[in-house]
Design an enzyme around this catalytic site. Structure first.
Site, short mmCIF file in Angstrom:
data_model
loop_
_atom_site.label_atom_id
_atom_site.label_comp_id
_atom_site.label_asym_id
_atom_site.label_seq_id
_atom_site.Cartn_x
_atom_site.Cartn_y
_atom_site.Cartn_z
N SER A 51 1.05 -1.16 0.08
CA SER A 51 0.12 0.01 0.01
C SER A 51 0.88 1.33 -0.07
CB SER A 51 -0.95 -0.07 1.23
OG SER A 51 -1.45 1.37 1.30
N TYR A 83 -2.20 -1.03 10.48
CA TYR A 83 -2.61 -1.24 8.98
C TYR A 83 -0.79 -0.73 8.18
CZ TYR A 83 -3.77 -1.29 4.06
OH TYR A 83 -4.04 -1.26 2.87
P1 NAD Z 1 -10.82 -6.38 -0.25
O1 NAD Z 1 -11.45 -6.06 1.14
O2 NAD Z 1 -11.91 -6.13 -1.43
O3 NAD Z 1 -10.32 -7.57 -0.33
C1 NAD Z 1 -9.39 -8.22 0.52
C2 NAD Z 1 -9.40 -9.70 0.19
O4 NAD Z 1 -8.64 -10.16 1.43
C3 NAD Z 1 -10.74 -10.30 0.61
O5 NAD Z 1 -11.12 -11.28 -0.39
C4 NAD Z 1 -10.82 -10.97 2.00
O6 NAD Z 1 -11.93 -12.11 2.20
C5 NAD Z 1 -9.45 -11.46 2.03
N1 NAD Z 1 -9.00 -11.80 3.24
C6 NAD Z 1 -8.83 -10.97 4.30
N2 NAD Z 1 -8.68 -11.60 5.46
C7 NAD Z 1 -8.07 -12.91 4.77
C8 NAD Z 1 -7.49 -13.94 5.47
N3 NAD Z 1 -7.13 -14.30 6.53
N4 NAD Z 1 -7.16 -15.11 4.57
C9 NAD Z 1 -7.47 -14.99 3.22
N5 NAD Z 1 -8.08 -13.90 2.67
C10 NAD Z 1 -8.24 -12.83 3.54
O7 NAD Z 1 -9.99 -4.98 -0.31
P2 NAD Z 1 -8.82 -4.56 -1.45
O8 NAD Z 1 -9.13 -3.40 -1.79
O9 NAD Z 1 -9.15 -5.58 -2.78
O10 NAD Z 1 -7.61 -5.18 -0.86
C11 NAD Z 1 -6.58 -5.70 -1.50
C12 NAD Z 1 -5.05 -5.79 -0.90
O11 NAD Z 1 -4.85 -4.32 -1.30
C13 NAD Z 1 -5.06 -5.54 0.48
O12 NAD Z 1 -3.77 -6.31 0.97
C14 NAD Z 1 -5.24 -4.22 0.72
O13 NAD Z 1 -4.15 -3.81 1.81
C15 NAD Z 1 -4.47 -3.74 -0.29
N6 NAD Z 1 -4.65 -2.22 -0.87
C16 NAD Z 1 -5.85 -1.80 -1.10
C17 NAD Z 1 -6.03 -0.52 -1.49
C18 NAD Z 1 -7.28 0.08 -1.85
O14 NAD Z 1 -7.43 1.37 -2.20
N7 NAD Z 1 -8.40 -0.71 -2.37
C19 NAD Z 1 -5.01 0.33 -1.15
C20 NAD Z 1 -3.83 0.26 -0.87
C21 NAD Z 1 -3.64 -1.40 -0.64
#
Ligand code: NAD
Length: 271
Positions: free
Chosen positions: A156, A169
């Site tokens: 991130s 986080y």
């Molecule tokens: P999201 O909530 O849509 O997806 C997160 C996924 O991780 C979900 O499928 C959830 O069920 C899964 N998950 C959570 N705990 C888990 C576990 N213990 N075992 C297996 N799966 C698990 O959110 P997203 O935005 O798609 O996030 C995906 C990644 O991207 C994350 O690592 C998040 O930190 C990172 N991220 C997202 C953003 C953003 O703006 N959306 C920005 C920076 C980083």
């Protein structure tokens, strides 16, 4: 956007964690469009994982859903074993699963702290370790790739941008930054590449409150010089590049896919 070339990852086997939602789902779709077979990891909501498998198959790709909590060693090991039993190996890991448990620091519980570190950081360790073990056993198959294996860690912008109210986080993502660099240094001699993607603000369920009203979206856009919120496929395309031989000399790097969020937009005027 130009289409993703279907020969880019032809025949390679990819595992994407947390792939039944948001960024993970887009990465899985993009890898499948690039010709990879894709294992869709999920921990909740198996219907969404099965739906994605059906969509990928309907487009002529190959996919399967695999359940595991990435913070549980036994479940992670079983997931890798199931994938290797089914497809005889793995070439690409996208360690994407992640979550937030936000709280003002003085109110943050140990459970909130531990949960975020366990999923976002220990989960990366457990999955990357199984992937490296498999890559070392397999070695290089030049018909598939110049590398023995590729790992992409979903980090991130908060691996370098401090984030009040989200200390757990930001700490986990800061950990991912040094995790992937140290691992990349250690395994490069085996032709295993380890890189990160640091998304900025991408439109997914994890940050719905930041974009779902016009007011919240306008606030968010003040942080993004490029003037739009990211879409999950922006990350999917970056993952395809980092997984492919087009990036063969790239390891230990984090790609910021953030519309300039890390360019200190507050300094556009004055400073
Ligand atoms: P999201 O909530 O849509 O997806 C997160 C996924 O991780 C979900 O499928 C959830 O069920 C899964 N998950 C959570 N705990 C888990 C576990 N213990 N075992 C297996 N799966 C698990 O959110 P997203 O935005 O798609 O996030 C995906 C990644 O991207 C994350 O690592 C998040 O930190 C990172 N991220 C997202 C953003 C953003 O703006 N959306 C920005 C920076 C980083």
């Amino acid at each position: 956007m130009p289409p993703i070339h279907p020969d880019t990852l032809r025949g390679q086997r990819a595992l994407v964690t947390g792939a039944n939602s948001g960024i993970g789902a887009a990465v899985a779709r993009a890898l499948a469009q690039a010709g990879a077979r894709v294992a869709i990891n999920y921990v909740v909501n198996p219907e969404a994982a099965e739906q994605l498998v059906r969509e990928i198959r309907a487009e002529g790709g190959e996919a399967m859903a695999l359940e595991a909590d990435v913070s549980d060693e036994g479940q992670v090991q079983r997931m890798f074993q199931n994938m290797i039993d089914a497809w005889s190996g793995i070439d690409i890991l996208v360690a994407n699963a992640g979550l937030q448990r936000d709280a003002p620091f003085h109110e943050m519980t140990l459970a909130q702290w531990n949960k975020v570190l366990e999923v976002n950081l220990t989960g990366q360790f457990l999955c990357a370790r199984e992937a490296v073990r498999a890559f070392l056993r397999q070695g290089i198959n030049p018909k598939l790739s110049c590398a023995a294996g590729k790992i992409i860690c979903m980090s991130s912008v908060h691996d370098i941008v401090p984030w009040a109210g989200h200390v757990n986080y930001a700490t986990s993502k800061g950990g991912v930054l040094m995790f992937l660099k140290s691992l990349a240094q250690e395994v490069a001699e085996h032709r295993i590449r380890v890189n990160g993607i640091s998304p900025g603000a991408i439109r997914t369920p994890i940050n719905r409150s930041a974009w779902e009203t016009a007011e919240a979206e306008a606030d968010l856009l003040t942080l993004i010089p490029y003037g739009r919120i990211g879409e999950p496929m922006d990350i999917g395309r970056a993952a395809v590049w980092l997984a492919s031989d087009a990036s063969d000399y790239v390891t230990g790097t984090t790609l910021y896919v953030d519309g300039g969020m890390t360019l200190y937009p507050g300094f556009r005027e004055g400073g």
